[in-house]
Design an enzyme around this catalytic site. Structure first.
Site, PDB file in Angstrom:
ATOM      1  CG  ASP A 175      25.451 -18.749   6.637  1.00 36.93           C
ATOM      2  OD1 ASP A 175      25.927 -18.701   5.484  1.00 36.93           O
ATOM      3  OD2 ASP A 175      26.119 -19.058   7.642  1.00 36.93           O
ATOM      4  CG  HIS A 176      23.115 -18.355  -0.407  1.00 33.42           C
ATOM      5  ND1 HIS A 176      22.568 -19.602  -0.620  1.00 33.42           N
ATOM      6  CD2 HIS A 176      22.746 -17.614  -1.483  1.00 33.42           C
ATOM      7  CE1 HIS A 176      21.928 -19.621  -1.770  1.00 33.42           C
ATOM      8  NE2 HIS A 176      22.017 -18.427  -2.323  1.00 33.42           N
ATOM      9  NE  ARG A 177      28.519 -20.221   6.416  1.00 38.61           N
ATOM     10  CZ  ARG A 177      29.033 -20.474   7.625  1.00 38.61           C
ATOM     11  NH1 ARG A 177      30.258 -20.981   7.733  1.00 38.61           N
ATOM     12  NH2 ARG A 177      28.327 -20.214   8.715  1.00 38.61           N
TER      13      ARG A 177
END
Length: 451
Positions: free
Chosen positions: A422-424
């Site tokens: 998850d690049h968040r």
């Protein structure tokens, strides 16, 4: 004849409802104590619900595929040899059964508010155990003064190791022998999270759904209940997490050679097959220990770093669906323990015998796409986790081997690791370092390692 209301029991602290999938008894059938009456399915596992009394099935209150809330009455059973009062036996949330006569209802309703607090303070609580006990077994335990820890130590002969009436009565008849209590992992108390606010995306134009056209030769196949759940979870994950992938090729020649050398001795000494899966799980657990910010979840605008390393193991089911049993505290297991847990969960997953608590609380997931011949994949994150690792097929490949005497070409066993994250909250550097740590551990495998 007195009647008994068979309710949907609590199947796990996170389970609030279930789908009725099958009736095992028809109206008019005789039911024995502890005999299964119907089957239910949750978004976790499927299970049978047994009767707490002997009698005849008088009424079925739900149809197949109906959604039932925990505590709702599902069936009415007429008791054999009961009184002629026409009363109804009720089982409360604590598993205590009482008969209520029609003329007593107004009086009981008036007294209920006054005695509820007293009953709650004096009755034995089973909230500190994750094991399922029928109300009948709980009643016997209370009457005989058997503690929850004693109950947890009784070996059950029912389905999935469930303690039956005969099990607890045999325990009592044997004079309550001393039971060696199995040490339980310490669980940190966790406060209830605040409800996650629903995210709403407003678009300028409403989304148009394209209707699929079919002709008379096409077969219309309804999705299964589990198939619909999986589809919903996958779409929800894609809309929640910013998926990014990192890929790395790994030389597992040492791992393959070591396993081929010890697998026969391992099965002889441990009675278990040694597959590659526990080896990979051990490598992932060590990488999560090294990079704890991959072992997290996102809740709103906060990040929760998990204390325990619980690795989900995606398993394909015979019907084509998927389930993810969880290896709890994977970093605390040695390779023998890991192999036994992996084999046990995989076997019971295929036989539809997992318990609700065995498919919850995962902090990271591993899926083996190589078992179907895939070289690598781009798996979808299992929410609310932030990462998932796909294991590709192991293949013999020509490879450049560097030595002090120079480079040469050799045949090596290689595979790809595909890391979706998850690049968040996980940037490319962390996502890449994590999967590189898994690869480094596998490539540095000790071929002289003892079992």
């Amino acid at each position: 004849m007195a009647k008994f209301e068979l309710k949907l029991p609590q199947m796990g602290e996170s389970v609030a409802e279930a789908t009725l999938t099958a009736w095992l008894k028809e109206v008019g059938d005789t039911i024995e104590m502890d005999e299964a009456v119907f089957e239910i399915a949750t978004d976790k596992v499927d299970s049978e619900v047994p009767s707490e009394v002997e009698g005849v099935l008088l009424e079925k209150l739900f149809n197949i595929d109906d959604i039932i809330k925990v505590g709702q009455t599902v069936a009415v059973i007429e008791l054999e040899g009961g009184s002629e009062s026409g009363g109804v036996l009720h089982t409360d949330q604590k598993g205590e059964t009482t008969e209520v006569l029609p003329e007593e209802v107004p009086v009981l309703e008036e007294k209920a508010a006054n005695v509820q607090e007293l009953v709650g303070s004096t009755a034995q609580s089973f909230a500190d155990t994750t094991r399922f006990y029928s109300p009948l077994v709980k009643n016997i335990a209370r009457e005989e003064g058997i503690t929850t820890s004693e109950l947890d130590g009784i070996v059950g002969t029912g389905k999935e190791g469930r303690v039956t009436k005969n099990d607890i009565l045999a325990y009592i008849e044997n004079g309550k022998p001393q039971i060696t209590e199995v040490a339980k992992p310490v669980v940190e108390p966790v406060s209830a999270p605040e409800p996650v606010k629903q995210k709403t995306t407003v678009s300028a134009e409403p989304h148009q759904v394209t209707r699929v056209q079919s002709n008379g030769e096409d077969e219309i196949i309804p999705m299964t209940r589990m198939g619909k759940l999986i589809a919903h979870h996958m779409i929800e994950s894609i809309s929640t997490s910013a998926h990014v992938q990192s890929f790395i090729e790994v030389d597992v020649t040492k791992v393959v050679a070591w396993r081929n050398k010890v697998k026969d001795a391992f099965q002889k000494s441990e009675g278990e097959k040694l597959t590659f899966t526990p080896i990979f799980m051990e490598a992932v657990a060590k990488a999560l220990k090294k990079y704890p910010m991959v072992n997290i979840s996102v809740e709103g605008e906060t990040v929760i770093r998990k204390k325990n390393i619980n690795i989900g193991m995606a398993a394909a089911l015979p019907d084509g669906n998927l389930i993810v049993p969880v290896i709890k505290n994977a970093d605390q297991l040695n390779l023998v323990g890991m192999a036994k847990v992996v084999n046990d969960l995989a076997n019971r997953a295929r036989n539809n015998a997992l318990k609700p608590d065995e498919v919850k609380d995962g902090t990271y997931t591993v899926t083996n796409v190589g078992s179907f011949g895939s070289v690598f994949g781009t798996p979808i994150i299992n929410q609310p986790q932030v990462g998932i690792l796909a294991l590709g097929a192991i293949r013999k490949m020509p490879s450049v081997i560097e030595t002090a005497e120079g480079d040469f070409i050799g045949i090596r066993s290689k595979m790809f690791l595909s890391h979706s994250y998850d690049h968040r909250v996980v940037n490319g550097a962390l996502g890449g370092m994590f999967v590189k740590a898994v690869a480094d551990y596998l490539e540095a495998w000790d071929v002289d390692r003892e079992i």
